[in-house]
Write an enzyme that holds these catalytic residues in place. Structure first.
Site, short mmCIF file in Angstrom:
data_model
loop_
_atom_site.label_atom_id
_atom_site.label_comp_id
_atom_site.label_asym_id
_atom_site.label_seq_id
_atom_site.Cartn_x
_atom_site.Cartn_y
_atom_site.Cartn_z
N GLU A 1 -5.53 -5.03 10.03
CA GLU A 1 -4.58 -4.09 11.00
C GLU A 1 -5.06 -3.16 12.06
OE1 GLU A 1 -2.48 -2.48 6.35
OE2 GLU A 1 -4.22 -1.04 6.96
N HIS B 1 -9.71 1.35 4.16
CA HIS B 1 -7.89 1.68 5.03
C HIS B 1 -8.82 2.50 6.48
CE1 HIS B 1 -4.26 3.16 6.36
NE2 HIS B 1 -3.94 1.91 6.23
N ASN C 1 0.62 -1.23 0.26
CA ASN C 1 0.57 0.22 -0.25
C ASN C 1 0.87 1.12 0.00
OD1 ASN C 1 -1.05 1.99 0.23
ND2 ASN C 1 -2.34 1.04 2.99
N SER D 1 3.57 -2.00 10.67
CA SER D 1 4.01 -2.59 11.20
C SER D 1 5.13 -3.31 10.32
CB SER D 1 4.95 -1.56 11.73
OG SER D 1 4.35 -0.43 12.22
N GLY E 1 1.85 2.01 10.41
CA GLY E 1 3.09 3.46 10.61
C GLY E 1 4.07 3.70 12.16
N LYS F 1 0.35 3.79 -0.30
CA LYS F 1 -0.81 5.49 0.08
C LYS F 1 0.33 6.52 -0.42
CE LYS F 1 0.05 3.32 5.00
NZ LYS F 1 0.24 3.38 6.27
N GLU G 1 -6.42 4.98 7.50
CA GLU G 1 -6.23 6.60 6.90
C GLU G 1 -8.01 6.90 6.37
OE1 GLU G 1 -2.81 5.98 5.45
OE2 GLU G 1 -1.95 4.97 6.92
P1 PGA Z 1 2.02 0.08 8.09
O1 PGA Z 1 1.13 0.72 6.80
O2 PGA Z 1 3.28 -1.37 7.15
O3 PGA Z 1 3.65 1.59 7.15
O4 PGA Z 1 1.94 0.32 8.98
C1 PGA Z 1 0.45 -0.72 6.54
C2 PGA Z 1 -1.16 -0.10 6.94
O5 PGA Z 1 -1.55 0.98 6.41
O6 PGA Z 1 -1.27 -0.70 5.43
#
Ligand code: PGA
Length: 251
Positions: free
Chosen positions: A167, A95, A9, A212, A173, A11, A97
């Site tokens: 998640e 997601h 992903n 992460s 993140g 982003k 976010e």
């Molecule tokens: P990350 O993000 O691996 O940077 O923690 C995962 C995601 O948001 O899908």
């Protein structure tokens, strides 16, 4: 046996120049990979570039969001049929976010999930609790509720052509991944809940872990019985990291 899936992903990251370097490295590095499906979910403007570079590779591509509508006066939106036009196989829906920053609720996420499938795309449905919800002991209630909204609208059979990504919001993140045991507990809870409704659907459903994941922790996560791969944010922008994560899923 469920095939493992590792999906990047990206982003809101990338540029034509950076993407070319990254995608070329993935095409080369994944040529001989076995027993794992790999995909990258890129920002909309780069779908065409992904298609050109990946179309003869074993790497699928997709988007990170879609409109719940197919066409119409929805300024700034991008629809499932448009993503299909660009050869997308996957689209991320729900997601955290987007749930948090764009105010998407589970009902809208369920509509997007349905629109994705109607367009012939495989939705990667993200679900997960915040730290406060975990600390309040509400993890199972939250993920079950997020999943239920989709099941109500599309029915359990829809999960035969979908992927679920657990998640935990506190792990995204932050560098603090869920431990393999913490993730496995929630994955098993999700699968058991679905087994009660349709054992076959539950058995074949790919449930990814996201939050992460890096080269250094991927193998321990992927060895858990109900973790069928990962949704990778930050580490998917680094070719060596992403290749190592794919290799860990395939081994
Ligand atoms: P990350 O993000 O691996 O940077 O923690 C995962 C995601 O948001 O899908």
């Amino acid at each position: 046996m469920r095939q493992k899936l590792v999906a990047g992903n990206w982003k809101m990251h990338g540029s034509l120049v950076q993407n070319k370097v990254l995608l070329d490295a993935l095409v080369t590095g994944l040529k001989t990979v076995r027993n794992v499906s790999c995909a990258v979910c890129v920002p909309y403007p780069y779908l065409f570039q992904a298609r050109i570079i990946l179309h003869e590779s074993n790497i699928a591509w997709g988007a990170q969001n879609l409109s719940p509508f197919d066409y119409g006066a929805y300024t700034g939106e991008v629809s499932g049929p448009m993503l299909k036009d660009f050869g997308c196989r996957y689209v991320i829906v729900g997601h955290s976010e987007r749930r948090t920053l764009q105010g998407e609720d589970s009902r809208l996420v369920a509509q997007k999930f349905k629109a994705a499938q109607a367009a012939g795309l495989i939705p990667i449905l993200c679900i997960g609790e915040t730290l406060a919800e975990r600390e309040a002991g509400a993890t199972e209630k939250v993920v079950a509720g997020q999943l239920e909204a989709v099941l109500e609208l599309s029915g359990i059979a829809a999960l035969t052509s979908a992927v679920v990504a657990y998640e935990p919001v506190w792990a995204i993140g932050t560098g603090n991944n869920a431990t393999p045991e913490q993730a496995q507990t929630v994955h098993a809870f999700i699968r058991q809940g679905l087994t009660a409704r349709n054992p076959e659907v539950a058995r074949q459903l790919q449930i990814l872990y996201g939050g992460s994941v890096k080269a250094g922790n991927a193998a321990q996560l992927f060895v858990m019985p109900d973790i069928d791969g990962g949704l990778i944010g930050g580490a998917s922008l680094n070719a060596d990291e992403f290749l190592a994560i794919c290799a860990a899923a395939g081994s």
